[in-house]
Design a protein around this motif. Structure first.
Motif, PDB file in Angstrom:
ATOM      1  N   TYR A   1      -0.055   8.024  -9.333  1.00  0.00           N
ATOM      2  CA  TYR A   1      -1.469   8.059  -8.968  1.00  0.00           C
ATOM      3  C   TYR A   1      -1.693   7.631  -7.521  1.00  0.00           C
ATOM      4  O   TYR A   1      -1.125   6.638  -7.056  1.00  0.00           O
ATOM      5  CB  TYR A   1      -2.257   7.137  -9.907  1.00  0.00           C
ATOM      6  N   ALA A   2      -2.533   8.395  -6.823  1.00  0.00           N
ATOM      7  CA  ALA A   2      -2.980   8.045  -5.468  1.00  0.00           C
ATOM      8  C   ALA A   2      -1.820   7.771  -4.513  1.00  0.00           C
ATOM      9  O   ALA A   2      -1.805   6.766  -3.804  1.00  0.00           O
ATOM     10  CB  ALA A   2      -3.946   6.863  -5.514  1.00  0.00           C
ATOM     11  N   VAL A   3      -0.875   8.680  -4.476  1.00  0.00           N
ATOM     12  CA  VAL A   3       0.248   8.568  -3.533  1.00  0.00           C
ATOM     13  C   VAL A   3      -0.258   8.956  -2.140  1.00  0.00           C
ATOM     14  O   VAL A   3      -0.823  10.043  -1.963  1.00  0.00           O
ATOM     15  CB  VAL A   3       1.396   9.498  -3.961  1.00  0.00           C
ATOM     16  N   PRO A   4      -0.086   8.116  -1.131  1.00  0.00           N
ATOM     17  CA  PRO A   4      -0.583   8.453   0.212  1.00  0.00           C
ATOM     18  C   PRO A   4       0.199   9.613   0.828  1.00  0.00           C
ATOM     19  O   PRO A   4       1.422   9.664   0.732  1.00  0.00           O
ATOM     20  CB  PRO A   4      -0.355   7.170   1.013  1.00  0.00           C
ATOM     21  N   TYR A   5      -0.518  10.525   1.485  1.00  0.00           N
ATOM     22  CA  TYR A   5       0.145  11.565   2.267  1.00  0.00           C
ATOM     23  C   TYR A   5      -0.312  11.561   3.715  1.00  0.00           C
ATOM     24  O   TYR A   5       0.225  12.291   4.549  1.00  0.00           O
ATOM     25  CB  TYR A   5      -0.074  12.950   1.652  1.00  0.00           C
TER      26      TYR A   5
ATOM     27  N   ASP B   1      -7.660   6.371   3.753  1.00  0.00           N
ATOM     28  CA  ASP B   1      -7.684   6.025   2.332  1.00  0.00           C
ATOM     29  C   ASP B   1      -7.927   7.243   1.445  1.00  0.00           C
ATOM     30  O   ASP B   1      -7.545   7.238   0.272  1.00  0.00           O
ATOM     31  CB  ASP B   1      -8.781   4.988   2.067  1.00  0.00           C
ATOM     32  N   ASP B   2      -8.576   8.274   1.985  1.00  0.00           N
ATOM     33  CA  ASP B   2      -8.885   9.473   1.193  1.00  0.00           C
ATOM     34  C   ASP B   2      -7.686  10.401   1.043  1.00  0.00           C
ATOM     35  O   ASP B   2      -7.681  11.262   0.158  1.00  0.00           O
ATOM     36  CB  ASP B   2     -10.027  10.257   1.839  1.00  0.00           C
ATOM     37  N   GLU B   3      -6.694  10.266   1.902  1.00  0.00           N
ATOM     38  CA  GLU B   3      -5.563  11.196   1.918  1.00  0.00           C
ATOM     39  C   GLU B   3      -4.499  10.746   0.922  1.00  0.00           C
ATOM     40  O   GLU B   3      -3.488  10.152   1.263  1.00  0.00           O
ATOM     41  CB  GLU B   3      -5.002  11.306   3.333  1.00  0.00           C
ATOM     42  N   THR B   4      -4.773  11.052  -0.344  1.00  0.00           N
ATOM     43  CA  THR B   4      -3.865  10.700  -1.430  1.00  0.00           C
ATOM     44  C   THR B   4      -3.721  11.885  -2.370  1.00  0.00           C
ATOM     45  O   THR B   4      -4.516  12.832  -2.332  1.00  0.00           O
ATOM     46  CB  THR B   4      -4.376   9.480  -2.226  1.00  0.00           C
TER      47      THR B   4
ATOM     48  N   ASP C   1      -2.180  12.978  -6.584  1.00  0.00           N
ATOM     49  CA  ASP C   1      -1.611  12.610  -7.880  1.00  0.00           C
ATOM     50  C   ASP C   1      -0.539  13.621  -8.250  1.00  0.00           C
ATOM     51  O   ASP C   1      -0.723  14.832  -8.045  1.00  0.00           O
ATOM     52  CB  ASP C   1      -2.683  12.603  -8.969  1.00  0.00           C
TER      53      ASP C   1
ATOM     54  N   ASN D   1      -6.432  14.904  -2.907  1.00  0.00           N
ATOM     55  CA  ASN D   1      -7.675  14.283  -2.479  1.00  0.00           C
ATOM     56  C   ASN D   1      -7.776  14.421  -0.961  1.00  0.00           C
ATOM     57  O   ASN D   1      -6.772  14.587  -0.268  1.00  0.00           O
ATOM     58  CB  ASN D   1      -7.704  12.808  -2.869  1.00  0.00           C
TER      59      ASN D   1
END
Length: 295
Positions: free
Chosen positions: A52-56, A60-63, A65, A115
């Motif tokens: 869940y919500a792995v950063p790319y 903070d919005d750039e995640t 799943d 996201n």
């Protein structure tokens, strides 16, 4: 002398064009369906293995799943389905569209839900820049996820369908990626020509220069399309959301590139995405077929 209102685009007056870009005029159950998106997605996340919500990217919005295949074959590299959520470029998030993941994971694929930042925090070109970063991340990390970097497929719904269309017609060499990094695209109820959109009431919150309108219109960049696409829309959607995919499909076909259409009769703009949660629907079969997964 006629008192009829002037036409602002095709046969639309300003009033009818604005109405054609507001799906709530055509779907009285919109709020209930959107609530079901969130509820069904929470249910899937609660029971389905995922990261869940792995950063790319840096914000903070750039995640994203990552949903794993239900029964991965030992040593196999899974195909990857990447999805861009909708919401008029200003609503919803990846958390609202997790519910589509089992259609892909049940067929041995990885499903990645993206996201990104939205209006008013960013403008559409910045959204595209973030999503390009997401594709770079998926390509770079595919192998460690058990996936195949040469088998990345894309879908998007509504404004996500627009963004997915832009991604399908980008010059990926600018990102240091293969021109055909995206092997297929399922574009659901999207907008592929921003010129009429900017004539509608949506221009009250969507700001684009003339150059950006051109750059963000997939129909104007068909020469850069490197993979087959499927265009889909609901039979109960507004006239413009039925016209856009049909016009884009006709233009792609005229360019001699692979395209097909999957109209979904009897569903509106919000209901159509729910079709992607059932592997037996024509829409899901089209998505799986694009991936060579028996659709």
């Amino acid at each position: 002398m006629s008192n009829s209102a002037p036409k602002v685009y095709l046969d639309y007056t300003q009033e009818t064009l604005d109405r054609a870009y507001d799906q709530r005029n055509w779907a009285s159950n919109a709020d209930a369906i959107i609530r079901a998106y969130a509820d069904d997605s929470a249910t899937i996340r609660a029971k389905h293995p995922h990261r869940y919500a792995v950063p790319y990217g840096p914000s903070d919005d750039e995640t994203l799943d990552i949903f794993a295949p239900a029964n991965p074959a030992p040593g196999a590299k899974a195909k990857i389905h990447v999805h861009v959520h909708g919401g008029s470029w200003r609503n919803l998030s990846k958390d609202d569209e997790s519910f589509i993941a089992p259609t892909f994971t049940s067929h041995g694929a990885i499903c990645v839900i993206l996201n990104f930042s939205m209006i008013p925090k960013v403008r559409i070109p910045q959204m595209v820049a973030q999503l390009r970063g997401a594709i770079r991340w998926v390509h770079k990390h595919a192998a460690e996820l058990g996936g195949d970097p040469d088998q990345i497929h894309l879908s998007g719904h509504s404004s996500g369908g627009h963004l997915a269309g832009v991604l399908m017609t980008r010059d990926w060499a600018e990102d240091g990626l293969p021109a055909d990094v995206l092997k297929s695209g399922l574009l659901i109820s999207g907008m592929f020509d921003m010129r009429p959109v900017m004539l509608s009431a949506r221009s009250s919150y969507v700001t684009l220069s003339d150059a950006e309108v051109h750059d963000m219109s997939a129909i104007l960049h068909i020469d850069r399309l490197r993979a087959p696409i499927v265009l889909s829309w609901g039979g109960l959607e507004s006239p413009e959301f039925q016209r856009h995919p049909q016009a884009f499909a006709a233009a792609v076909k005229a360019a001699g590139k692979p395209v097909s259409t999957r109209p979904c009769e009897g569903v509106n703009h919000f209901e159509i995405l729910q079709q992607l949660a059932d592997p037996k629907t024509a829409l899901s079969r089209a998505a799986l077929g694009l991936m060579g997964l028996g659709g």
